[in-house]
Design a protein around this motif. Structure first.
Motif, PDB file in Angstrom:
ATOM      1  N   ASN A   1     -18.572   6.251  -0.457  1.00  8.93           N
ATOM      2  CA  ASN A   1     -19.291   6.321  -1.733  1.00  8.93           C
ATOM      3  C   ASN A   1     -18.553   7.014  -2.872  1.00  8.93           C
ATOM      4  O   ASN A   1     -18.693   6.635  -4.025  1.00  8.93           O
ATOM      5  N   ASP A   2     -17.782   8.045  -2.528  1.00  6.32           N
ATOM      6  CA  ASP A   2     -17.136   8.823  -3.597  1.00  6.32           C
ATOM      7  C   ASP A   2     -15.746   8.321  -3.955  1.00  6.32           C
ATOM      8  O   ASP A   2     -15.075   8.911  -4.797  1.00  6.32           O
ATOM      9  N   LEU A   3     -15.319   7.263  -3.290  1.00  2.75           N
ATOM     10  CA  LEU A   3     -13.957   6.765  -3.530  1.00  2.75           C
ATOM     11  C   LEU A   3     -13.860   6.079  -4.896  1.00  2.75           C
ATOM     12  O   LEU A   3     -14.633   5.177  -5.204  1.00  2.75           O
ATOM     13  N   LYS A   4     -12.882   6.529  -5.687  1.00  2.00           N
ATOM     14  CA  LYS A   4     -12.673   5.956  -7.028  1.00  2.00           C
ATOM     15  C   LYS A   4     -11.183   5.830  -7.277  1.00  2.00           C
ATOM     16  O   LYS A   4     -10.409   6.624  -6.753  1.00  2.00           O
ATOM     17  N   PRO A   5     -10.758   4.853  -8.113  1.00  4.85           N
ATOM     18  CA  PRO A   5      -9.341   4.803  -8.470  1.00  4.85           C
ATOM     19  C   PRO A   5      -8.973   6.007  -9.346  1.00  4.85           C
ATOM     20  O   PRO A   5      -9.887   6.649  -9.872  1.00  4.85           O
ATOM     21  N   PRO A   6      -7.699   6.358  -9.507  1.00  9.27           N
ATOM     22  CA  PRO A   6      -6.528   5.576  -9.113  1.00  9.27           C
ATOM     23  C   PRO A   6      -6.249   5.641  -7.615  1.00  9.27           C
ATOM     24  O   PRO A   6      -6.394   6.693  -6.994  1.00  9.27           O
ATOM     25  N   TYR A   7      -5.871   4.488  -7.077  1.00  6.77           N
ATOM     26  CA  TYR A   7      -5.421   4.408  -5.686  1.00  6.77           C
ATOM     27  C   TYR A   7      -4.501   3.213  -5.518  1.00  6.77           C
ATOM     28  O   TYR A   7      -4.373   2.379  -6.425  1.00  6.77           O
ATOM     29  N   LEU A   8      -3.851   3.160  -4.345  1.00  2.00           N
ATOM     30  CA  LEU A   8      -3.083   1.960  -3.990  1.00  2.00           C
ATOM     31  C   LEU A   8      -3.963   1.127  -3.072  1.00  2.00           C
ATOM     32  O   LEU A   8      -4.855   1.670  -2.409  1.00  2.00           O
ATOM     33  N   SER A   9      -3.724  -0.178  -3.049  1.00  2.00           N
ATOM     34  CA  SER A   9      -4.469  -1.025  -2.115  1.00  2.00           C
ATOM     35  C   SER A   9      -3.493  -1.914  -1.356  1.00  2.00           C
ATOM     36  O   SER A   9      -2.736  -2.677  -1.962  1.00  2.00           O
ATOM     37  N   LEU A  10      -3.493  -1.750  -0.036  1.00  2.00           N
ATOM     38  CA  LEU A  10      -2.708  -2.640   0.822  1.00  2.00           C
ATOM     39  C   LEU A  10      -3.678  -3.699   1.336  1.00  2.00           C
ATOM     40  O   LEU A  10      -4.598  -3.392   2.101  1.00  2.00           O
ATOM     41  N   ILE A  11      -3.489  -4.940   0.877  1.00  2.00           N
ATOM     42  CA  ILE A  11      -4.391  -6.032   1.278  1.00  2.00           C
ATOM     43  C   ILE A  11      -3.688  -6.860   2.336  1.00  2.00           C
ATOM     44  O   ILE A  11      -2.645  -7.470   2.077  1.00  2.00           O
ATOM     45  N   ILE A  12      -4.243  -6.846   3.547  1.00  2.00           N
ATOM     46  CA  ILE A  12      -3.599  -7.546   4.664  1.00  2.00           C
ATOM     47  C   ILE A  12      -4.587  -8.553   5.257  1.00  2.00           C
ATOM     48  O   ILE A  12      -5.522  -8.181   5.943  1.00  2.00           O
ATOM     49  N   SER A  13      -4.346  -9.829   4.937  1.00  2.00           N
ATOM     50  CA  SER A  13      -5.301 -10.846   5.371  1.00  2.00           C
ATOM     51  C   SER A  13      -4.565 -12.087   5.841  1.00  2.00           C
ATOM     52  O   SER A  13      -3.349 -12.041   6.052  1.00  2.00           O
ATOM     53  N   GLY A  14      -5.313 -13.190   5.971  1.00  2.92           N
ATOM     54  CA  GLY A  14      -4.693 -14.435   6.421  1.00  2.92           C
ATOM     55  C   GLY A  14      -3.771 -15.022   5.364  1.00  2.92           C
ATOM     56  O   GLY A  14      -2.822 -15.735   5.692  1.00  2.92           O
ATOM     57  N   GLY A  15      -4.035 -14.725   4.105  1.00  6.63           N
ATOM     58  CA  GLY A  15      -3.232 -15.309   3.028  1.00  6.63           C
ATOM     59  C   GLY A  15      -2.384 -14.301   2.269  1.00  6.63           C
ATOM     60  O   GLY A  15      -1.531 -14.680   1.480  1.00  6.63           O
ATOM     61  N   HIS A  16      -2.603 -13.013   2.498  1.00  2.00           N
ATOM     62  CA  HIS A  16      -1.936 -11.999   1.676  1.00  2.00           C
ATOM     63  C   HIS A  16      -1.412 -10.804   2.457  1.00  2.00           C
ATOM     64  O   HIS A  16      -2.015 -10.390   3.445  1.00  2.00           O
ATOM     65  N   THR A  17      -0.291 -10.296   1.982  1.00  2.00           N
ATOM     66  CA  THR A  17       0.195  -8.977   2.410  1.00  2.00           C
ATOM     67  C   THR A  17       0.768  -8.378   1.142  1.00  2.00           C
ATOM     68  O   THR A  17       1.934  -8.561   0.813  1.00  2.00           O
ATOM     69  N   HIS A  18      -0.095  -7.751   0.366  1.00  2.00           N
ATOM     70  CA  HIS A  18       0.243  -7.329  -0.981  1.00  2.00           C
ATOM     71  C   HIS A  18      -0.173  -5.868  -1.176  1.00  2.00           C
ATOM     72  O   HIS A  18      -1.205  -5.450  -0.658  1.00  2.00           O
ATOM     73  N   ILE A  19       0.632  -5.132  -1.943  1.00  2.00           N
ATOM     74  CA  ILE A  19       0.217  -3.782  -2.342  1.00  2.00           C
ATOM     75  C   ILE A  19       0.032  -3.774  -3.865  1.00  2.00           C
ATOM     76  O   ILE A  19       0.920  -4.214  -4.604  1.00  2.00           O
ATOM     77  N   TYR A  20      -1.126  -3.327  -4.293  1.00  2.00           N
ATOM     78  CA  TYR A  20      -1.402  -3.167  -5.724  1.00  2.00           C
ATOM     79  C   TYR A  20      -1.640  -1.687  -6.020  1.00  2.00           C
ATOM     80  O   TYR A  20      -2.126  -0.947  -5.147  1.00  2.00           O
ATOM     81  N   SER A  21      -1.324  -1.289  -7.250  1.00  2.35           N
ATOM     82  CA  SER A  21      -1.828   0.021  -7.686  1.00  2.35           C
ATOM     83  C   SER A  21      -2.999  -0.277  -8.616  1.00  2.35           C
ATOM     84  O   SER A  21      -2.982  -1.248  -9.378  1.00  2.35           O
ATOM     85  N   VAL A  22      -4.045   0.524  -8.505  1.00  2.00           N
ATOM     86  CA  VAL A  22      -5.272   0.286  -9.267  1.00  2.00           C
ATOM     87  C   VAL A  22      -5.532   1.518 -10.122  1.00  2.00           C
ATOM     88  O   VAL A  22      -5.600   2.635  -9.593  1.00  2.00           O
ATOM     89  N   ASP A  23      -5.655   1.314 -11.447  1.00  2.00           N
ATOM     90  CA  ASP A  23      -5.873   2.485 -12.309  1.00  2.00           C
ATOM     91  C   ASP A  23      -7.372   2.753 -12.510  1.00  2.00           C
ATOM     92  O   ASP A  23      -8.202   1.993 -12.005  1.00  2.00           O
ATOM     93  N   ILE A  24      -7.693   3.797 -13.255  1.00  2.00           N
ATOM     94  CA  ILE A  24      -9.107   4.198 -13.359  1.00  2.00           C
ATOM     95  C   ILE A  24      -9.980   3.123 -14.004  1.00  2.00           C
ATOM     96  O   ILE A  24     -11.179   3.098 -13.805  1.00  2.00           O
TER      97      ILE A  24
END
Ligand code: KG4
Ligand code: ZN
Length: 334
Positions: free
Chosen positions: A129-152
């Protein structure tokens, strides 16, 4: 405010209803439903796009009725509809978007397009519940293996990506080589429990680079299968541990490069317990790692409903008129 989320980007048809919170109450998912087509596709060893689209058409209406009945919500109570508009199988996306547009038009509800990768990322916020950006996101799925940085302000910036296969796709292909069914990830994870991870020496793709590569690992695993010297369990364990080591190595590089020590790990492969444990045990303790709960790692309507609410409040959404697909802010970056 009540938001309906619709997800049809691949082989899961899913709806969820999210009600936002207030000063002293957290928001929550009131109800969610998933119809997984994996049994239908497993005999083909992977998702057949045309069959996926046709099954979305069959399932959308009864699932919507079920979710409304279960949550005692009337269509007129819904304030917003969010629908996955990209990326995904184009036919499957069209079915979901057309359904959402029709529903919105007839009931006078605004409909906004949601990027599936943003949805996967924000699934972690539903869990924490308390999680808020900025953070990095490692998306690992059937179609993606991507790292994004997400700002506020929830702007997504691509940091690293696979240059060939996605890690989930590699799990699926290796499972197929070993004669396991689709989706391969859970079957590999299961088989690996009784295998030895150091039995087969397998390569980490582009070891010194930030980007990912899994095609070499996949080919090397295929050679090991062809050699017929190793048990299926040993191959599964060796493949899984090399894939996870690759993810860990590159993610640590990204954390050091960008300097954000808070990371979300999401998408179908993030439900793998070997991966979760390895990351928890091996990441430096000053890096905060957040996973969505298991059922929110694979495709679901919850993440789309929640993301729709979040981005609508921030006025960070696109129009569904004309070619929404072309104007997706992440479109040129996957
Ligand atoms: O996020 P998702 O449901 O759909 C896409 O957006 O692609 O991810 C599906 C992928 C499949 O490749 C599947 O094999 C993989 O996630 N997966 C797993 C596990 N559960 C699902 N991979 C490894 N271990 C698992 N337990
Ligand atoms: Zn997905």
């Amino acid at each position: 405010m009540i938001t309906l989320g619709i997800e049809t980007s691949c082989d899961e048809t899913s709806f969820a209803i999210y009600e936002n919170g207030s000063m002293n109450r957290n928001g929550s998912i009131l109800s969610s439903k998933i119809f997984s087509q994996s049994d239908i596709h497993s005999k083909f060893g992977g998702v057949v796009p045309e069959i996926a689209s046709r099954n979305h058409i069959i399932k959308l209406e009864p699932l919507l009725t079920e979710i409304l009945t279960e949550s005692s919500i009337n269509l007129k109570d819904i304030d917003l509809i969010g629908v996955t508009s990209s990326p995904g199988l184009i036919g499957a996306l069209f079915i979901g978007v057309a359904f959402a547009k029709g529903l919105g038009y007839v009931n006078n509800i605004p409909v906004i397009p949601i990027n599936h990768l943003q949805g996967h990322t924000l699934a972690a916020e539903i869990t924490h519940n308390d999680l808020k950006p900025p953070y990095l996101s490692l998306i690992i799925s059937g179609g993606h293996t991507h790292i994004y940085s997400v700002d506020i302000a929830y702007n997504f910036r691509l940091i690293a990506r696979t240059v060939d296969d996605a890690v989930g796709e590699s799990f699926d292909k290796v499972a197929k080589m070993l004669g396991f069914g689709y989706p391969g990830g859970p079957n590999i994870e299961n088989a690996a429990k009784t295998g030895q991870k150091n039995k087969v020496q397998l390569p980490i793709g582009m070891k010194n680079k930030l980007n990912f590569s899994f095609s070499g690992l996949k080919t090397a695993t295929m050679r090991a299968v062809e050699e017929k010297r190793y048990s299926k369990e040993d191959i599964a364990a060796s493949f899984q541990s090399t894939a996870v080591e690759t993810l860990l190595l590159k993610t640590l590089k990204a954390v050091e490069k960008i300097g954000i020590r808070k990371i979300i790990i999401c998408g179908g492969v993030a439900s793998n317990n070997y991966l979760r444990n390895t990351i928890k045990e091996n990441f430096p303790k000053d890096i905060q790692v957040f996973f969505p709960i298991h059922k929110l790692c694979t495709d679901n309507g919850d993440m789309i409903a929640y993301t729709a609410y979040k981005l609508y409040r921030l006025r960070k959404f696109l129009s569904l008129n004309g070619t929404a697909y072309d104007s997706d802010p992440l479109m040129d970056r996957y």
